[in-house]
Design a protein around this motif. Structure first.
Motif, PDB file in Angstrom:
ATOM      1  N   ALA A  12      38.816  38.516  34.526  1.00  0.00           N
ATOM      2  CA  ALA A  12      39.704  37.587  35.236  1.00  0.00           C
ATOM      3  C   ALA A  12      41.159  37.972  35.021  1.00  0.00           C
ATOM      4  O   ALA A  12      41.520  38.598  34.018  1.00  0.00           O
ATOM      5  CB  ALA A  12      39.466  36.164  34.739  1.00  0.00           C
ATOM      6  N   ARG A  13      42.008  37.592  35.988  1.00  0.00           N
ATOM      7  CA  ARG A  13      43.451  37.770  35.829  1.00  0.00           C
ATOM      8  C   ARG A  13      44.178  36.628  36.539  1.00  0.00           C
ATOM      9  O   ARG A  13      43.641  35.989  37.457  1.00  0.00           O
ATOM     10  CB  ARG A  13      43.927  39.108  36.352  1.00  0.00           C
ATOM     11  N   THR A  14      45.412  36.365  36.103  1.00  0.00           N
ATOM     12  CA  THR A  14      46.246  35.322  36.687  1.00  0.00           C
ATOM     13  C   THR A  14      47.224  35.937  37.686  1.00  0.00           C
ATOM     14  O   THR A  14      47.783  37.014  37.439  1.00  0.00           O
ATOM     15  CB  THR A  14      47.030  34.590  35.583  1.00  0.00           C
ATOM     16  N   VAL A  15      47.423  35.240  38.798  1.00  0.00           N
ATOM     17  CA  VAL A  15      48.367  35.698  39.823  1.00  0.00           C
ATOM     18  C   VAL A  15      49.306  34.539  40.154  1.00  0.00           C
ATOM     19  O   VAL A  15      48.858  33.405  40.346  1.00  0.00           O
ATOM     20  CB  VAL A  15      47.625  36.155  41.104  1.00  0.00           C
ATOM     21  N   ASP A  16      50.648  34.833  40.205  1.00  0.00           N
ATOM     22  CA  ASP A  16      51.576  33.764  40.548  1.00  0.00           C
ATOM     23  C   ASP A  16      51.869  33.756  42.045  1.00  0.00           C
ATOM     24  O   ASP A  16      51.333  34.562  42.815  1.00  0.00           O
ATOM     25  CB  ASP A  16      52.855  33.857  39.717  1.00  0.00           C
ATOM     26  N   ALA A  17      52.748  32.846  42.490  1.00  0.00           N
ATOM     27  CA  ALA A  17      53.010  32.654  43.911  1.00  0.00           C
ATOM     28  C   ALA A  17      53.659  33.873  44.557  1.00  0.00           C
ATOM     29  O   ALA A  17      53.537  34.087  45.773  1.00  0.00           O
ATOM     30  CB  ALA A  17      53.880  31.421  44.116  1.00  0.00           C
ATOM     31  N   SER A  18      54.346  34.687  43.758  1.00  0.00           N
ATOM     32  CA  SER A  18      54.998  35.872  44.317  1.00  0.00           C
ATOM     33  C   SER A  18      54.051  37.048  44.444  1.00  0.00           C
ATOM     34  O   SER A  18      54.405  38.076  45.008  1.00  0.00           O
ATOM     35  CB  SER A  18      56.185  36.259  43.430  1.00  0.00           C
ATOM     36  N   GLY A  19      52.851  36.910  43.885  1.00  0.00           N
ATOM     37  CA  GLY A  19      51.882  37.993  43.928  1.00  0.00           C
ATOM     38  C   GLY A  19      51.822  38.814  42.664  1.00  0.00           C
ATOM     39  O   GLY A  19      50.988  39.718  42.542  1.00  0.00           O
ATOM     40  N   ALA A  20      52.707  38.489  41.701  1.00  0.00           N
ATOM     41  CA  ALA A  20      52.658  39.198  40.421  1.00  0.00           C
ATOM     42  C   ALA A  20      51.377  38.824  39.677  1.00  0.00           C
ATOM     43  O   ALA A  20      50.965  37.661  39.678  1.00  0.00           O
ATOM     44  CB  ALA A  20      53.876  38.849  39.581  1.00  0.00           C
TER      45      ALA A  20
END
Length: 463
Positions: A129-137
């Motif tokens: 799993a990985r986390t993604v923020d609103a900017s796509g990072a």
């Protein structure tokens, strides 16, 4: 495998509300200065993930694999996150399936279903799993978690036997029942589930804790219903005490594999000799509703195995009451009981031993009781035609028990009243009919202790 749906639903609703509030208050993505962090608290099928490829978690993946992790960001003001998951078979790491949760809330578990229709029975997989923020990072991927898909239940029902309560013969009760459970040649059996009531409890249930983190309940920590085999495909021996002995006990057993798939069941039948205590009435009061003393004596076979420590007494009288009385050092006990059943009293008495054995219940009954009053008349004979309009008649009420304080009566013409008992407990009233025809007189007595006894209907006809 099943989870606590109620707990999971509450977390989901709480998360939705929190997300809505977070989106209203969130700092614009462009203003964020942090970076997404790799999800923590990784779970699959409500169990903590295994990061050891040689020891994967076995799951039943017929409907896919529910995975979850807690996303985060180095900037605590960032709440608009998503979590991406990917899974692949160890036999072919290029064959990847993905899933995501676009509405993740930082600091709380975020779930998705991986591999619906993708998992194959008997295959092992890795997921991360990985986390993604609103900017796509995006954060770095988590370390892989390993699972093995097992959709095939054990084919053979377990074998069940007992050294001290063998099936097919009458056994003395009192000792815990030693039961040996065997996988019956099925190599992937991890343990067993059993029950005295027929239906089997569900294995692998989880409750939901703070931040939505599953609290998995290892079924084998509850020896009342589950037991782990001594080795994969092996056996185990357990000591069980049924909820209450009966002349015929049935233990239902199934094998469980590593994914908690359940085998066909085996039913083990045990016959137990009658082992209820002896119930003796020591006093016989003449007045109705006065305390009566009973003595309880243990079954000798039960007492020889483990001392009786208490008796449970269920009294069926005007109401049902349950009383527990402590046994003496000799295993006996005495109890005063008010026999107040207006149609009779019944006792059900069982004993409990120091080792937890609860015997069959012994029944005591005083027989049917007739607590109705005796009703007679000098003019209006029961079930007869006599007297006449305006002709007074005397009605006499007499008790069948001592201790009657009064009588309450109602004529079918609406005349009613209560009269005190005198002398030997009898009473007299005078009644004059205003018209001829059929009448009913209903009479009941009330004792000095306030117990209302059974009513008697006296039928007669006026000329």
């Amino acid at each position: 495998m099943k989870t606590s749906l109620g707990a999971r639903t509450r977390v989901a609703f709480a998360s939705i509300a929190a997300i809505s509030l977070a989106l209203l208050l969130a700092t614009p993505a462009s203003a964020a200065t942090g970076t997404p962090t790799t999800p923590t608290e990784l779970f699959n099928a409500d169990q903590a993930c295994s990061t050891d490829a040689s020891a994967p978690l076995y799951v039943a993946g017929r409907g896919g694999l529910v995975v979850e992790g807690i996303p985060g960001d180095s900037d605590s003001s960032v709440t608009e996150l998503s979590v991406q998951y990917q899974i692949w078979p160890l036999s072919d790491p290029t064959k990847i399936a993905t899933a995501s949760n676009q509405y993740a809330l930082a600091g709380n578990e975020s779930s998705a279903n991986l591999g619906g229709g993708f998992l194959t029975d008997g295959q092992s997989y890795a997921w991360q799993a990985r986390t993604v923020d609103a900017s796509g990072a995006a954060s770095a991927w988590s370390a892989p978690c390993y699972v093995a898909d097992d959709d095939t239940a054990p084919a053979a029902a377990p074998t069940v036997s007992s050294v001290n309560y063998p099936s097919g013969q009458s056994n003395q009760g009192g000792a815990p029942i030693k039961i040996t459970l065997d996988a019956n040649g099925t190599s992937d059996v991890r343990g067993f589930v059993y029950s005295w009531v027929g239906s089997l409890p569900v294995a692998g249930v989880a409750s939901i804790g703070e931040h939505g983190i599953p609290q998995f309940q290892d079924p084998y920590s509850d020896p009342k219903y589950f037991a782990r085999a001594d080795a994969l495909g092996g056996s185990t021996t357990v000591s069980l005490v049924p909820p209450q002995a009966s002349g015929f006990l049935v233990l239902t057993v199934a094998s469980l594999d590593r994914a908690f798939n359940e085998s066909p069941t085996t039913r083990f039948y045990i016959q137990v000799k009658f082992d209820g205590p002896t119930v003796t009435q020591l006093s016989h009061p003449k007045e109705f509703g006065k305390p009566t003393t009973f003595e309880f004596t243990p079954d000798p076979g039960v007492e020889a195995v483990s001392p009786v420590v208490s008796y449970t007494v269920v009294h069926l009288g005007q109401n049902q009451t349950t009383t527990t009385v402590k046994a003496s050092a000799q295993g006996t006990a005495k109890l005063k009981i008010t026999l107040d059943g207006i149609y009779g009293d019944t006792l059900q008495v069982s004993s409990t031993s120091a080792d937890g054995w609860v015997t069959q219940a012994n029944w005591w009954t005083g027989g049917e009781a007739d607590t109705t009053p005796t009703v007679s008349s000098d003019v209006y004979a029961e079930n007869g035609t006599s007297g006449g309009v305006g002709v007074p008649g005397t009605f006499t009420f007499a008790p069948k028990f001592k201790g009657v304080a009064s009588y309450t009566y109602t004529f079918s013409d609406g005349t009613t009243g209560t009269v005190k008992a005198k002398g030997q407990g009898s009473a007299h009233i005078s009644w004059t009919p205003s018209q001829g025809g059929w009448y009913d007189l209903n009479v009941y007595a009330t004792t000095e202790s306030g117990i209302q006894l059974a009513a008697y209907d006296y039928y007669f006809t006026v000329n």
